[in-house]
Design a protein around this motif. Structure first.
Motif, PDB file in Angstrom:
ATOM      1  N   ALA A 116       0.841  -1.196   0.000  1.00  0.00           N
ATOM      2  CA  ALA A 116       0.000   0.000   0.000  1.00  0.00           C
ATOM      3  C   ALA A 116       0.879   1.250   0.000  1.00  0.00           C
ATOM      4  CB  ALA A 116      -0.900   0.000   1.233  1.00  0.00           C
ATOM      5  N   ALA A 117       0.290   2.375  -0.377  1.00  0.00           N
ATOM      6  CA  ALA A 117       1.023   3.642  -0.339  1.00  0.00           C
ATOM      7  C   ALA A 117       1.433   3.969   1.092  1.00  0.00           C
ATOM      8  CB  ALA A 117       0.167   4.763  -0.906  1.00  0.00           C
ATOM      9  N   ALA A 118       2.558   4.619   1.225  1.00  0.00           N
ATOM     10  CA  ALA A 118       3.016   5.140   2.514  1.00  0.00           C
ATOM     11  C   ALA A 118       2.256   6.436   2.821  1.00  0.00           C
ATOM     12  CB  ALA A 118       4.518   5.382   2.457  1.00  0.00           C
ATOM     13  N   PRO A 119       2.488   7.042   3.998  1.00  0.00           N
ATOM     14  CA  PRO A 119       1.801   8.315   4.301  1.00  0.00           C
ATOM     15  C   PRO A 119       2.088   9.395   3.254  1.00  0.00           C
ATOM     16  CG  PRO A 119       2.778   7.400   6.283  1.00  0.00           C
ATOM     17  CD  PRO A 119       3.284   6.557   5.145  1.00  0.00           C
ATOM     18  N   ALA A 120       1.123  10.277   3.072  1.00  0.00           N
ATOM     19  CA  ALA A 120       1.249  11.371   2.102  1.00  0.00           C
ATOM     20  C   ALA A 120       2.503  12.190   2.389  1.00  0.00           C
ATOM     21  CB  ALA A 120       0.009  12.245   2.145  1.00  0.00           C
ATOM     22  N   SER A 121       3.191  12.557   1.301  1.00  0.00           N
ATOM     23  CA  SER A 121       4.448  13.282   1.453  1.00  0.00           C
ATOM     24  C   SER A 121       4.542  14.522   0.570  1.00  0.00           C
ATOM     25  CB  SER A 121       5.613  12.335   1.123  1.00  0.00           C
ATOM     26  OG  SER A 121       6.838  12.999   1.113  1.00  0.00           O
ATOM     27  N   THR A 122       3.955  14.458  -0.632  1.00  0.00           N
ATOM     28  CA  THR A 122       4.098  15.576  -1.571  1.00  0.00           C
ATOM     29  C   THR A 122       2.786  15.896  -2.286  1.00  0.00           C
ATOM     30  OG1 THR A 122       4.790  14.112  -3.366  1.00  0.00           O
ATOM     31  CG2 THR A 122       6.535  15.063  -2.011  1.00  0.00           C
ATOM     32  N   LEU A 123       2.681  17.158  -2.692  1.00  0.00           N
ATOM     33  CA  LEU A 123       1.564  17.656  -3.501  1.00  0.00           C
ATOM     34  C   LEU A 123       2.137  18.185  -4.815  1.00  0.00           C
ATOM     35  CD1 LEU A 123      -0.364  19.792  -0.831  1.00  0.00           C
ATOM     36  CD2 LEU A 123      -0.956  17.494  -1.614  1.00  0.00           C
ATOM     37  N   THR A 124       1.476  17.857  -5.922  1.00  0.00           N
ATOM     38  CA  THR A 124       1.856  18.421  -7.220  1.00  0.00           C
ATOM     39  C   THR A 124       0.589  18.666  -8.049  1.00  0.00           C
ATOM     40  OG1 THR A 124       2.180  16.198  -8.117  1.00  0.00           O
ATOM     41  CG2 THR A 124       4.136  17.349  -7.373  1.00  0.00           C
ATOM     42  N   PHE A 125       0.631  19.702  -8.867  1.00  0.00           N
ATOM     43  CA  PHE A 125      -0.493  19.965  -9.771  1.00  0.00           C
ATOM     44  C   PHE A 125      -0.414  18.995 -10.936  1.00  0.00           C
ATOM     45  CE2 PHE A 125      -0.890  23.764  -7.297  1.00  0.00           C
ATOM     46  CZ  PHE A 125      -2.232  24.077  -7.365  1.00  0.00           C
ATOM     47  N   ASN A 126      -1.408  18.119 -11.026  1.00  0.00           N
ATOM     48  CA  ASN A 126      -1.488  17.134 -12.099  1.00  0.00           C
ATOM     49  C   ASN A 126      -2.121  17.753 -13.343  1.00  0.00           C
ATOM     50  OD1 ASN A 126      -3.516  14.895 -13.363  1.00  0.00           O
ATOM     51  ND2 ASN A 126      -1.566  13.974 -12.805  1.00  0.00           N
ATOM     52  N   VAL A 127      -3.123  18.608 -13.153  1.00  0.00           N
ATOM     53  CA  VAL A 127      -3.703  19.430 -14.229  1.00  0.00           C
ATOM     54  C   VAL A 127      -3.635  20.878 -13.768  1.00  0.00           C
ATOM     55  CG1 VAL A 127      -5.737  19.971 -15.616  1.00  0.00           C
ATOM     56  CG2 VAL A 127      -5.251  17.600 -15.017  1.00  0.00           C
ATOM     57  N   GLN A 128      -2.876  21.684 -14.483  1.00  0.00           N
ATOM     58  CA  GLN A 128      -2.681  23.091 -14.130  1.00  0.00           C
ATOM     59  C   GLN A 128      -3.928  23.909 -14.469  1.00  0.00           C
ATOM     60  OE1 GLN A 128      -0.048  24.543 -12.651  1.00  0.00           O
ATOM     61  NE2 GLN A 128       1.494  22.921 -12.783  1.00  0.00           N
ATOM     62  N   SER A 147       1.008  12.282  -3.190  1.00  0.00           N
ATOM     63  CA  SER A 147       1.901  11.127  -3.317  1.00  0.00           C
ATOM     64  C   SER A 147       2.657  10.875  -2.027  1.00  0.00           C
ATOM     65  CB  SER A 147       2.937  11.353  -4.433  1.00  0.00           C
ATOM     66  OG  SER A 147       2.328  11.692  -5.646  1.00  0.00           O
ATOM     67  N   ASP A 148       3.126   9.618  -1.879  1.00  0.00           N
ATOM     68  CA  ASP A 148       4.026   9.327  -0.769  1.00  0.00           C
ATOM     69  C   ASP A 148       5.463   9.594  -1.213  1.00  0.00           C
ATOM     70  OD1 ASP A 148       4.871   7.156  -2.289  1.00  0.00           O
ATOM     71  OD2 ASP A 148       3.885   5.645  -1.053  1.00  0.00           O
ATOM     72  N   ALA A 149       6.420   9.260  -0.365  1.00  0.00           N
ATOM     73  CA  ALA A 149       7.824   9.560  -0.655  1.00  0.00           C
ATOM     74  C   ALA A 149       8.357   8.777  -1.846  1.00  0.00           C
ATOM     75  CB  ALA A 149       8.678   9.270   0.578  1.00  0.00           C
ATOM     76  N   GLY A 203      -2.877  19.606   5.174  1.00  0.00           N
ATOM     77  CA  GLY A 203      -2.279  19.397   6.490  1.00  0.00           C
ATOM     78  C   GLY A 203      -0.900  20.014   6.595  1.00  0.00           C
ATOM     79  N   VAL A 204       0.068  19.199   7.055  1.00  0.00           N
ATOM     80  CA  VAL A 204       1.424  19.709   7.289  1.00  0.00           C
ATOM     81  C   VAL A 204       2.322  19.560   6.058  1.00  0.00           C
ATOM     82  CG1 VAL A 204       1.295  19.237   9.760  1.00  0.00           C
ATOM     83  CG2 VAL A 204       2.192  17.482   8.226  1.00  0.00           C
ATOM     84  N   LEU A 205       1.782  19.072   4.946  1.00  0.00           N
ATOM     85  CA  LEU A 205       2.607  18.914   3.746  1.00  0.00           C
ATOM     86  C   LEU A 205       3.036  20.266   3.190  1.00  0.00           C
ATOM     87  CD1 LEU A 205       0.744  16.079   1.772  1.00  0.00           C
ATOM     88  CD2 LEU A 205       2.502  15.891   3.550  1.00  0.00           C
ATOM     89  N   THR A 206       4.185  20.292   2.538  1.00  0.00           N
ATOM     90  CA  THR A 206       4.650  21.520   1.889  1.00  0.00           C
ATOM     91  C   THR A 206       3.680  21.906   0.781  1.00  0.00           C
ATOM     92  OG1 THR A 206       6.953  20.932   2.334  1.00  0.00           O
ATOM     93  CG2 THR A 206       6.551  22.574   0.610  1.00  0.00           C
ATOM     94  N   PRO A 207       3.171  23.144   0.803  1.00  0.00           N
ATOM     95  CA  PRO A 207       2.214  23.563  -0.242  1.00  0.00           C
ATOM     96  C   PRO A 207       2.841  23.491  -1.636  1.00  0.00           C
ATOM     97  CG  PRO A 207       2.187  25.094   1.601  1.00  0.00           C
ATOM     98  CD  PRO A 207       3.385  24.199   1.811  1.00  0.00           C
TER      99      PRO A 207
END
Length: 300
Positions: A116-128, A147-149, A203-207
């Motif tokens: 399974a996926a690990a805890p959430a780690s990153t945010l990215t724009f998939n559709v701008q 996404s996770d790490a 949450g606490v993820l980097t914007p």
């Protein structure tokens, strides 16, 4: 033994295992999160043709399925014939199997297990975000990937959007990421024209910050005198030039609209023929004059 004689017992002797002949998973791999150690430790039994454990055989593991297996390097089987792998992990999510090999022996394949996926780690724009008119829905829908790490999609994370730039963003309230890790915003709009960006937070993820996009003015909706007419002598040019602002429903300036002036009151207005509004939404009338004296007004 011999009839009527007392049996006699020999001294002890040892039968050792024969040559290694088969491999079998003694402890199958369990489900785990990406990058996490699979527990309990996976074990492979090395046996001879009679099922006796064979010590000292080199056994290694390989992954069936996408991703990288860590901890599967060769291990020697112990006195019980068991090769133990206590630090196994896989980086990519999905259904997997392991294969065990040892020299020329027929490989053994494990039962299927799930990473399974690990805890959430990153945010990215998939559709701008795309360019749009003020107040209009931005299309296609903006999508943010959680996404996770290891780059695996993470479901069930709350993602919200905020506007960088002037104006109000509508439709950016928190949305849960789906099974593909995507938080989809299908009703986004911005009221004020100009260059904008979006920020995604969870949450606490980097914007994450989107690429720049442009909000243009909507359809022309209102007219207003930006520079009112001043008193002047009959036949003289009214100064400063009269200006009319063309705006959309949100107050954004609208370029390219035809604006004409007419006189309220007696006399003839000169210079009030249609003028296009400029980039600032202003239609400028720099040669206005009226021939008859008295109180007057203009209509745009």
């Amino acid at each position: 033994t011999s009839v009527a004689l007392t049996p006699v017992t020999s001294t002890a002797f040892t039968v050792s295992a024969g040559a290694a002949a088969t491999l079998a998973f003694n402890v199958q791999p369990s489900n785990a999160a990406a990058g996490a150690t699979i527990a309990p430790a996976v074990r492979v039994l090395v046996s001879d043709a009679f099922g006796n454990g064979v010590a000292g055989s080199s056994v290694e593991l390989a992954l069936v399925g996408s991703g990288t297996l860590t901890g599967g390097a060769a291990v020697l089987s112990d006195a019980a014939g068991l090769a133990t792998f206590s630090a196994l992990s896989v980086n990519l999510a999905g259904s997997k199997q392991l294969t065990a090999t040892s020299g020329v022996l027929t490989p053994a394949t494990s039962s299927a297990f799930t990473i399974a996926a690990a805890p959430a780690s990153t945010l990215t724009f998939n559709v701008q975000p795309s360019n749009a008119a003020a107040g209009a829905t931005i299309a296609p829908a903006v999508k943010v990937l959680v996404s996770d790490a290891f780059g695996n999609a993470v479901a069930g994370s709350n993602v919200a959007l905020a506007l960088v730039g002037t104006g109000t963003l509508t439709g950016g309230a928190a949305v849960l990421s789906d099974a593909a890790g995507l938080a989809t915003f299908s009703a986004l709009s911005v009221n004020l024209a100009g260059s904008k960006q979006l920020t995604a937070t969870s949450g606490v993820l980097t914007p994450a910050t989107s690429a720049a996009f442009t909000i243009s003015a909507g359809a022309a909706a209102t007219l207003a005198f930006n520079v009112q007419p001043s008193n002047a002598a009959a036949g003289a040019t009214i100064a400063p030039a009269v200006k009319v602002l063309v705006a959309d429903t949100f107050g954004n300036a609208v370029a390219g609209s035809n604006v004409a002036l007419a006189l309220v009151g007696t006399g003839t207005l000169t210079g009030g023929a249609a003028v296009l509004s400029d980039a600032a939404g202003l239609a400028t009338f720099s040669a206005l004059s009226v021939n008859l004296a008295g109180s007057k007004q203009l209509t745009a």
